[in-house]
Design a protein around this motif. Structure first.
Motif, PDB file in Angstrom:
ATOM      1  N   GLY A  47      38.876  34.999  48.321  1.00  0.00           N
ATOM      2  CA  GLY A  47      37.520  35.164  47.807  1.00  0.00           C
ATOM      3  C   GLY A  47      37.385  36.389  46.929  1.00  0.00           C
ATOM      4  O   GLY A  47      36.772  36.341  45.852  1.00  0.00           O
ATOM      5  N   LEU A  48      37.951  37.508  47.384  1.00  0.00           N
ATOM      6  CA  LEU A  48      37.910  38.734  46.582  1.00  0.00           C
ATOM      7  C   LEU A  48      38.751  38.592  45.316  1.00  0.00           C
ATOM      8  O   LEU A  48      38.350  39.052  44.241  1.00  0.00           O
ATOM      9  CB  LEU A  48      38.409  39.907  47.418  1.00  0.00           C
ATOM     10  N   ALA A  49      39.903  37.940  45.448  1.00  0.00           N
ATOM     11  CA  ALA A  49      40.781  37.766  44.294  1.00  0.00           C
ATOM     12  C   ALA A  49      40.096  36.975  43.185  1.00  0.00           C
ATOM     13  O   ALA A  49      40.255  37.272  41.998  1.00  0.00           O
ATOM     14  CB  ALA A  49      42.068  37.060  44.716  1.00  0.00           C
ATOM     15  N   ALA A  50      39.323  35.966  43.581  1.00  0.00           N
ATOM     16  CA  ALA A  50      38.622  35.154  42.578  1.00  0.00           C
ATOM     17  C   ALA A  50      37.648  35.999  41.777  1.00  0.00           C
ATOM     18  O   ALA A  50      37.492  35.818  40.568  1.00  0.00           O
ATOM     19  CB  ALA A  50      37.898  34.002  43.273  1.00  0.00           C
ATOM     20  N   GLU A  51      36.978  36.949  42.440  1.00  0.00           N
ATOM     21  CA  GLU A  51      36.019  37.792  41.725  1.00  0.00           C
ATOM     22  C   GLU A  51      36.723  38.853  40.887  1.00  0.00           C
ATOM     23  O   GLU A  51      36.245  39.236  39.814  1.00  0.00           O
ATOM     24  CB  GLU A  51      35.059  38.434  42.718  1.00  0.00           C
ATOM     25  N   PHE A  52      37.861  39.351  41.364  1.00  0.00           N
ATOM     26  CA  PHE A  52      38.619  40.324  40.586  1.00  0.00           C
ATOM     27  C   PHE A  52      39.339  39.673  39.407  1.00  0.00           C
ATOM     28  O   PHE A  52      39.730  40.357  38.463  1.00  0.00           O
ATOM     29  CB  PHE A  52      39.662  41.019  41.468  1.00  0.00           C
ATOM     30  N   GLY A  53      39.567  38.370  39.493  1.00  0.00           N
ATOM     31  CA  GLY A  53      40.304  37.695  38.438  1.00  0.00           C
ATOM     32  C   GLY A  53      41.812  37.892  38.546  1.00  0.00           C
ATOM     33  O   GLY A  53      42.518  37.926  37.536  1.00  0.00           O
TER      34      GLY A  53
END
Length: 232
Positions: A47-53
């Motif tokens: 989930g965090l990775a998706a927002e960080f790109g």
């Protein structure tokens, strides 16, 4: 909370940047310190990775770094939970910062020479960017800039151990009160004080620096404990 709370944090994209593990860890620390990542909430690496790109791998690695620092704890098959700190623990961290930063920054002002003036003047753009971040209520950016400003300022004293100790103290802190300060419109006033610190060094005003730092850290100490920093 049992579900992934990461969506909607408005995280910056880190794609294409070097040292992704360190970049992600720094960004997560800023979100922790600003209170954007809350105790008891679960956050998944995907989930965090998706927002960080970025891919989940550097996020997991960064989270494991934060686990070792005691900032988050792993939850098997679910993600990571932000560890809680009591008001007493937050106050203890703030007290330690005061014991270190007030005398050190006072010494920087008192002993300033031409090289110190040049180096402290280089911090002025950071101080002004903090005012912009505060006005925009961009707490993660504000905390990142604030950390860089204070650590570079302390480095002017020439004691690397001081910088590392304060870096650790700041990383362990939680500034939940920042959101309330931003909503009330008082955070820009706190930000302005950083440019005043630059001016006090240029004036070699050690007494003024000591007074400003005590007041500045006093506001932050109250914010750490989630209390209203305004006078009563």
């Amino acid at each position: 909370m049992t579900e992934d709370a990461s969506p909607g944090l408005g995280l910056p994209s880190l794609g294409g940047r070097s040292s992704l593990r360190e970049q992600v860890a720094d960004a997560l620390r800023a979100l922790l310190v600003s209170g954007r990542l809350r105790p008891g909430e679960l956050y998944s690496a995907p989930g965090l990775a998706a927002e960080f790109g970025v891919s989940p791998t550097p996020v997991r690695e960064a989270m494991l770094d934060l686990v070792r620092e005691g900032l988050v704890e792993p939850v098997r098959n679910k993600g990571f939970r932000v560890t809680a700190m009591s008001d007493a623990e937050l106050d203890a961290l703030a007290e330690l910062r005061g014991l270190i930063e007030v005398p050190v920054m006072t010494a920087v002002a008192r002993d300033a020479d031409a090289d110190t003036w040049r180096r402290v003047e280089e911090l002025r753009p950071l101080a002004r960017s903090m005012v912009d971040a505060a006005a925009a209520k961009d707490l993660a950016r504000y905390v990142a800039l604030d950390t860089e400003f204070h650590l570079r300022f302390l480095a002017l004293h020439g004691n690397d151990y001081v910088v590392e100790v304060v870096r650790d103290l700041r990383g362990r802190s939680r500034l939940f009160g920042l959101a309330e300060m931003a909503e009330r419109g008082t955070l820009p006033g706190n930000a302005v004080e950083h440019e005043e610190m630059v001016d006090l060094v240029l004036a070699r005003d050690a007494d003024g620096m000591a007074r400003l730092m005590r007041d500045h850290l006093g506001q932050i100490r109250q914010a750490w404990a989630g209390r209203d920093p305004s006078p009563t």
